[in-house]
Every structure is written in structure tokens, then in C-alpha cells.
Design a protein around this motif. Structure first.
Motif, PDB file in Angstrom:
ATOM      1  N   ILE A   2       0.854  -1.193   0.000  1.00 39.57           N
ATOM      2  CA  ILE A   2       0.000   0.000   0.000  1.00 39.57           C
ATOM      3  C   ILE A   2       0.892   1.246   0.000  1.00 39.57           C
ATOM      4  O   ILE A   2       1.975   1.266   0.591  1.00 39.57           O
ATOM      5  CB  ILE A   2      -0.923  -0.029   1.246  1.00 39.57           C
ATOM      6  CG1 ILE A   2      -2.080  -0.965   1.010  1.00 39.57           C
ATOM      7  CG2 ILE A   2      -1.421   1.335   1.638  1.00 39.57           C
ATOM      8  CD1 ILE A   2      -3.171  -0.454   0.111  1.00 39.57           C
ATOM      9  N   ASP A   3       0.430   2.259  -0.681  1.00 45.16           N
ATOM     10  CA  ASP A   3       1.147   3.532  -0.720  1.00 45.16           C
ATOM     11  C   ASP A   3       0.902   4.255   0.614  1.00 45.16           C
ATOM     12  O   ASP A   3      -0.156   4.811   0.854  1.00 45.16           O
ATOM     13  CB  ASP A   3       0.593   4.355  -1.906  1.00 45.16           C
ATOM     14  CG  ASP A   3       1.303   5.685  -2.032  1.00 45.16           C
ATOM     15  OD1 ASP A   3       1.951   6.105  -1.058  1.00 45.16           O
ATOM     16  OD2 ASP A   3       1.194   6.278  -3.116  1.00 45.16           O
ATOM     17  N   TRP A   4       1.909   4.205   1.499  1.00 40.12           N
ATOM     18  CA  TRP A   4       1.730   4.769   2.844  1.00 40.12           C
ATOM     19  C   TRP A   4       1.466   6.258   2.787  1.00 40.12           C
ATOM     20  O   TRP A   4       0.749   6.804   3.607  1.00 40.12           O
ATOM     21  CB  TRP A   4       2.955   4.494   3.718  1.00 40.12           C
ATOM     22  CG  TRP A   4       3.255   3.059   3.833  1.00 40.12           C
ATOM     23  CD1 TRP A   4       4.379   2.417   3.440  1.00 40.12           C
ATOM     24  CD2 TRP A   4       2.390   2.041   4.335  1.00 40.12           C
ATOM     25  NE1 TRP A   4       4.291   1.075   3.681  1.00 40.12           N
ATOM     26  CE2 TRP A   4       3.067   0.818   4.230  1.00 40.12           C
ATOM     27  CE3 TRP A   4       1.102   2.032   4.874  1.00 40.12           C
ATOM     28  CZ2 TRP A   4       2.525  -0.386   4.630  1.00 40.12           C
ATOM     29  CZ3 TRP A   4       0.571   0.830   5.274  1.00 40.12           C
ATOM     30  CH2 TRP A   4       1.266  -0.354   5.148  1.00 40.12           C
ATOM     31  N   HIS A   5       2.095   6.899   1.801  1.00 43.26           N
ATOM     32  CA  HIS A   5       1.914   8.327   1.704  1.00 43.26           C
ATOM     33  C   HIS A   5       0.448   8.662   1.410  1.00 43.26           C
ATOM     34  O   HIS A   5      -0.130   9.567   2.011  1.00 43.26           O
ATOM     35  CB  HIS A   5       2.822   8.903   0.624  1.00 43.26           C
ATOM     36  CG  HIS A   5       2.812  10.401   0.617  1.00 43.26           C
ATOM     37  ND1 HIS A   5       3.361  11.133   1.635  1.00 43.26           N
ATOM     38  CD2 HIS A   5       2.290  11.279  -0.261  1.00 43.26           C
ATOM     39  CE1 HIS A   5       3.192  12.409   1.371  1.00 43.26           C
ATOM     40  NE2 HIS A   5       2.542  12.532   0.232  1.00 43.26           N
ATOM     41  N   GLY A   7      -1.972   6.802   2.188  1.00 42.58           N
ATOM     42  CA  GLY A   7      -2.700   6.463   3.411  1.00 42.58           C
ATOM     43  C   GLY A   7      -2.643   7.617   4.391  1.00 42.58           C
ATOM     44  O   GLY A   7      -3.631   7.971   5.028  1.00 42.58           O
ATOM     45  N   GLU A   8      -1.458   8.234   4.448  1.00 40.28           N
ATOM     46  CA  GLU A   8      -1.278   9.369   5.345  1.00 40.28           C
ATOM     47  C   GLU A   8      -2.180  10.524   4.921  1.00 40.28           C
ATOM     48  O   GLU A   8      -2.819  11.174   5.739  1.00 40.28           O
ATOM     49  CB  GLU A   8       0.194   9.795   5.321  1.00 40.28           C
ATOM     50  CG  GLU A   8       0.588  10.667   6.494  1.00 40.28           C
ATOM     51  CD  GLU A   8       1.065  12.020   6.055  1.00 40.28           C
ATOM     52  OE1 GLU A   8       1.156  12.239   4.834  1.00 40.28           O
ATOM     53  OE2 GLU A   8       1.318  12.858   6.912  1.00 40.28           O
ATOM     54  N   LEU A  10      -4.930  10.324   3.475  1.00 42.53           N
ATOM     55  CA  LEU A  10      -6.311   9.982   3.822  1.00 42.53           C
ATOM     56  C   LEU A  10      -6.572  10.234   5.310  1.00 42.53           C
ATOM     57  O   LEU A  10      -7.682  10.566   5.713  1.00 42.53           O
ATOM     58  CB  LEU A  10      -6.553   8.507   3.483  1.00 42.53           C
ATOM     59  CG  LEU A  10      -7.979   8.002   3.543  1.00 42.53           C
ATOM     60  CD1 LEU A  10      -8.794   8.675   2.471  1.00 42.53           C
ATOM     61  CD2 LEU A  10      -8.007   6.505   3.345  1.00 42.53           C
ATOM     62  N   ALA A  11      -5.497  10.068   6.120  1.00 46.23           N
ATOM     63  CA  ALA A  11      -5.655  10.208   7.568  1.00 46.23           C
ATOM     64  C   ALA A  11      -5.746  11.668   7.997  1.00 46.23           C
ATOM     65  O   ALA A  11      -6.284  11.970   9.048  1.00 46.23           O
ATOM     66  CB  ALA A  11      -4.474   9.538   8.264  1.00 46.23           C
ATOM     67  N   ALA A  89     -14.284  -0.197  -2.702  1.00 41.83           N
ATOM     68  CA  ALA A  89     -13.164   0.507  -2.067  1.00 41.83           C
ATOM     69  C   ALA A  89     -12.287   1.170  -3.130  1.00 41.83           C
ATOM     70  O   ALA A  89     -11.855   2.322  -2.970  1.00 41.83           O
ATOM     71  CB  ALA A  89     -12.341  -0.467  -1.229  1.00 41.83           C
ATOM     72  N   SER A  92     -14.006   4.203  -4.557  1.00 42.43           N
ATOM     73  CA  SER A  92     -13.972   5.256  -3.537  1.00 42.43           C
ATOM     74  C   SER A  92     -12.591   5.910  -3.490  1.00 42.43           C
ATOM     75  O   SER A  92     -12.482   7.142  -3.414  1.00 42.43           O
ATOM     76  CB  SER A  92     -14.339   4.639  -2.177  1.00 42.43           C
ATOM     77  OG  SER A  92     -14.136   5.559  -1.156  1.00 42.43           O
ATOM     78  N   ALA A  93     -11.536   5.093  -3.573  1.00 40.67           N
ATOM     79  CA  ALA A  93     -10.167   5.630  -3.569  1.00 40.67           C
ATOM     80  C   ALA A  93      -9.923   6.480  -4.813  1.00 40.67           C
ATOM     81  O   ALA A  93      -9.356   7.576  -4.733  1.00 40.67           O
ATOM     82  CB  ALA A  93      -9.165   4.482  -3.485  1.00 40.67           C
ATOM     83  N   ARG A  96     -11.327   9.861  -4.585  1.00 36.23           N
ATOM     84  CA  ARG A  96     -10.571  10.744  -3.693  1.00 36.23           C
ATOM     85  C   ARG A  96      -9.205  11.084  -4.267  1.00 36.23           C
ATOM     86  O   ARG A  96      -8.401  11.732  -3.604  1.00 36.23           O
ATOM     87  CB  ARG A  96     -10.387  10.062  -2.336  1.00 36.23           C
ATOM     88  CG  ARG A  96     -11.647   9.973  -1.515  1.00 36.23           C
ATOM     89  CD  ARG A  96     -11.454   8.946  -0.401  1.00 36.23           C
ATOM     90  NE  ARG A  96     -12.730   8.515   0.136  1.00 36.23           N
ATOM     91  CZ  ARG A  96     -13.261   8.971   1.265  1.00 36.23           C
ATOM     92  NH1 ARG A  96     -12.636   9.860   1.957  1.00 36.23           N
ATOM     93  NH2 ARG A  96     -14.418   8.524   1.681  1.00 36.23           N
ATOM     94  N   LEU A  98      -6.853   8.932  -4.748  1.00 34.37           N
ATOM     95  CA  LEU A  98      -5.823   8.040  -4.196  1.00 34.37           C
ATOM     96  C   LEU A  98      -5.603   6.887  -5.180  1.00 34.37           C
ATOM     97  O   LEU A  98      -6.091   5.778  -4.985  1.00 34.37           O
ATOM     98  CB  LEU A  98      -6.268   7.505  -2.831  1.00 34.37           C
ATOM     99  CG  LEU A  98      -6.531   8.563  -1.765  1.00 34.37           C
ATOM    100  CD1 LEU A  98      -7.224   7.962  -0.552  1.00 34.37           C
ATOM    101  CD2 LEU A  98      -5.219   9.215  -1.348  1.00 34.37           C
ATOM    102  N   VAL A 101      -3.692   3.574  -4.261  1.00 37.93           N
ATOM    103  CA  VAL A 101      -4.516   2.767  -3.344  1.00 37.93           C
ATOM    104  C   VAL A 101      -5.595   2.040  -4.156  1.00 37.93           C
ATOM    105  O   VAL A 101      -5.816   0.840  -4.002  1.00 37.93           O
ATOM    106  CB  VAL A 101      -5.161   3.654  -2.245  1.00 37.93           C
ATOM    107  CG1 VAL A 101      -6.081   2.833  -1.354  1.00 37.93           C
ATOM    108  CG2 VAL A 101      -4.083   4.322  -1.404  1.00 37.93           C
ATOM    109  N   TYR A 105      -6.519  -2.148  -4.710  1.00 38.42           N
ATOM    110  CA  TYR A 105      -7.817  -2.818  -4.561  1.00 38.42           C
ATOM    111  C   TYR A 105      -8.223  -3.528  -5.848  1.00 38.42           C
ATOM    112  O   TYR A 105      -8.736  -4.635  -5.814  1.00 38.42           O
ATOM    113  CB  TYR A 105      -8.895  -1.812  -4.123  1.00 38.42           C
ATOM    114  CG  TYR A 105      -8.757  -1.416  -2.680  1.00 38.42           C
ATOM    115  CD1 TYR A 105      -8.897  -2.369  -1.676  1.00 38.42           C
ATOM    116  CD2 TYR A 105      -8.452  -0.121  -2.309  1.00 38.42           C
ATOM    117  CE1 TYR A 105      -8.748  -2.030  -0.343  1.00 38.42           C
ATOM    118  CE2 TYR A 105      -8.309   0.236  -0.974  1.00 38.42           C
ATOM    119  CZ  TYR A 105      -8.450  -0.724  -0.001  1.00 38.42           C
ATOM    120  OH  TYR A 105      -8.306  -0.396   1.308  1.00 38.42           O
TER     121      TYR A 105
END
Lengths: 206, 107
Positions: A2-5, A7-8, A10-11, A89, A92-93, A96, A98, A101, A105
Motif C-alpha cells: 500500500i502507498d503509505w503516503h 494512506g497518510e 487519507l488520515a 473501495a 472510492s479511492a 478521492r 488516491l 490505493v 484494490y
């Protein structure tokens, strides 16, 4: 991975909100819905023809049904449902922005599609080697024909997800790609939906 | 910039999928397992099969409304789809009842 960046992103509270789906708008391309409508009508007729044929030889159809592997049928149902969740999912990504991400999926959805195909090949082989061929009984004739047509649809759906996977891997999903992604997602869900009925008719109707 | 804190796939998935979608999905899985149990020789055949058909058409409706996003589509799309679900569902139950289930199964 997963692309952590992503993910970040998204957080963070400032993460790009999902583009709201406007009400009253056709999800994806209208052309895809024409295709979906046609398939629903065709399969609707197939379902009714099968149950009518069953009514003429209930005992024979029920005996044949018991030769099917219910476990494989249920696992295949669950695999398609997981695939559908992954597609939701992914869409949805993509909405956004992303993209990497979303690509993950869609990649996992392709795996679900491949697993379903493997399950079907296993099931077909098991049936044919034990003499339950389409010629053995009408039940098997309908089973192989309808699940075969469905399998063909599933292969197309998996191929479409592969196409979704490619634009999703780009950094920015253009609006046109997003529309295509939603259309292909609609096709995947239709394949899932048709299986839900086929599973009930062939494996569970007693 | 501080290094981004690793976020698990599960957390990302939780944030990408709404509670509504999770609930629908959980219902779909539950309905599938219950259907399989009913189809696996549990309960009176006619009642079990009628429930199985009803559950199947209910699941179809949920997939259409929530996964295929028909809930935000033009009303005519939703009506046609709902009509398909009802017509096919009712026809399947009627045709099944006409044929029925075997009194005894000979293999």
C-alpha cells in the motif's frame, strides 16, 4: 504494498473528500447500463426456463443437485462478495484521487476473479470425471450452460478490472477515466448479482 | 516533514468504505451463509426454498442499490431495476411452487 503516503493523506483532516455522487445522475456510461439491462433480461429468462424445466422432473433435478459441491458454491459466492467490496473501495479511492490505493484494490479484485475461475474449473472437472456431464441429465445441461455463460461474463469483468487497474495506477485519475472505472465497476457488480441467483437456483433449491 | 506513520490496509479500507456499505456487505455475507444452511437440507423444503429465493432477490436488490450506485441514479433506472427484481422473484417462487419439491429423493 500500500502507498503509505496516500494512506497518510487519507488520515489528515484536510484529506480530499470523496467527490459527492450527484443524485439523479447515471452511474458510469449509459451504454454500460444498456448492456446490463440486456443481460438482466436474458438471465431473467434463463432463470425462469430452468425452474420450469425443474418442475417437469423435480426428483431428477433434486438428485442431480445433491451431486454439486455446496462448499465450493458458497466459497465462490463469498469470493465474489469480497471482490465487490474491493471494487467499491477501489472506486472510492479513485474518487478521492488516491490512485495507487485504488490500483491495489483492483489488483486484489483480479485475484478474486482468478480464484473464482479456479473454483469453477475444479468443480467442472469433479463433475465431468464422475460422469455428471451435460448429456447425463438436463440439470447438468442447464448447470454447465448457465454457469458457463456466467463464467464468460466473469472473465470479461476481470478483464475490465484489469483495464481499471491501469488508469488507476496513474498519478491523477482524469474524470473520463473515473467514469470508465465506475462503468466497469457496475459490470463487475452485475456479474456478482447474477451469481447470487444462480447459486440459489442450482445449489439451494430443493 | 516527519515520516508518515504507517497505516494498515485495514485502516485505509475502513476509511474508504462507508458504514452503509459495510452494513450492506455484512448482510450479504450473512444472507448467503443462511441460504446455504437452508439449502443444505435444513427445514421444510418448500419454506426453505421460498426463503432462499426471497433472500437471493433481496441480495440482488442491495447489490444494485448500493454497489451499483442505483440509489443515486435517475428514478426510472431504480424503478426498472426494482421491477426486474420483483417480477423475477415472484415468477421464480410461483414456478417453484408449481413444480414443488420431491416427496422422497431417489439417487
Amino acid at each position: 504494498m500500500i502507498d503509505w503516503h496516500a494512506g497518510e493523506a487519507l488520515a489528515r483532516p484536510t484529506a480530499q473528500p470523496a467527490r459527492r455522487v450527484p443524485r439523479g445522475e447515471v452511474p458510469g456510461e449509459t451504454g454500460m447500463w444498456v448492456l446490463v439491462g440486456g443481460d438482466l433480461v436474458a438471465f431473467g429468462v434463463f432463470f425462469l426456463v430452468f425452474v420450469t424445466a425443474r418442475g417437469r422432473d423435480v426428483a431428477g433435478f433434486d438428485a442431480a443437485r445433491q451431486e454439486l459441491n455446496l462448499g465450493v458454491g458458497l466459497v465462490n459466492t463469498l469470493i465474489l462478495l469480497v471482490g465487490s467490496l474491493l471494487v467499491v473501495a477501489g472506486v472510492s479511492a479513485a474518487r478521492r484521487g488516491l490512485c495507487s490505493v485504488a490500483a491495489h484494490y483492483f489488483g486484489l479484485t483480479i485475484f478474486c476473479g482468478a480464484t473464482f475461475v479456479a473454483g469453477k474449473v475444479f468443480e467442472y472437472t469433479q463433475l465431468v470425471t464422475s460422469g455428471h456431464t451435460p448429456r447425463a441429465h438436463d440439470f447438468y445441461m442447464y448447470f454447465f450452460m448457465l454457469t458457463g455463460i456466467h463464467l464468460f461474463h466473469l472473465l470479461i469483468a476481470t478483464l475490465l478490472v484489469m483495464f481499471m487497474w491501469r488508469p488507476a495506477r496513474r498519478v491523477v485519475v482524469p474524470t473520463r477515466s473515473l467514469r470508465t472505472i465506475v462503468s466497469f465497476a457496475v459490470f463487475w457488480h452485475m456479474v456478482d448479482l447474477l451469481w447470487l441467483v444462480l447459486f440459489s437456483l442450482f445449489y439451494l433449491m430443493r | 516533514m516527519t515520516s508518515p506513520e504507517p497505516i494498515s490496509v485495514a485502516v485505509i479500507t475502513t476509511r474508504l468504505i462507508s458504514i452503509r456499505i459495510w452494513s450492506v456487505w455484512a448482510l450479504l455475507v450473512l444472507a448467503s451463509v443462511v441460504s446455504a444452511w437452508l439449502g443444505d437440507e435444513h427445514g421444510p423444503p418448500r419454506i426453505a426454498t421460498t426463503i432462499v429465493i426471497a433472500l437471493a432477490m433481496g441480495k440482488v436488490f442491495l447489490v444494485g442499490e448500493h454497489f451499483m450506485e442505483l440509489r443515486t441514479a435517475p428514478v426510472i433506472f431504480r424503478l426498472i431495476f426494482a421491477a426486474w427484481v420483483v417480477v423475477i422473484g415472484v415468477a421464480l417462487v410461483v414456478l417453484y411452487m408449481h413444480g414443488g419439491s420431491p416427496t422422497h429423493v431417489s439417487i
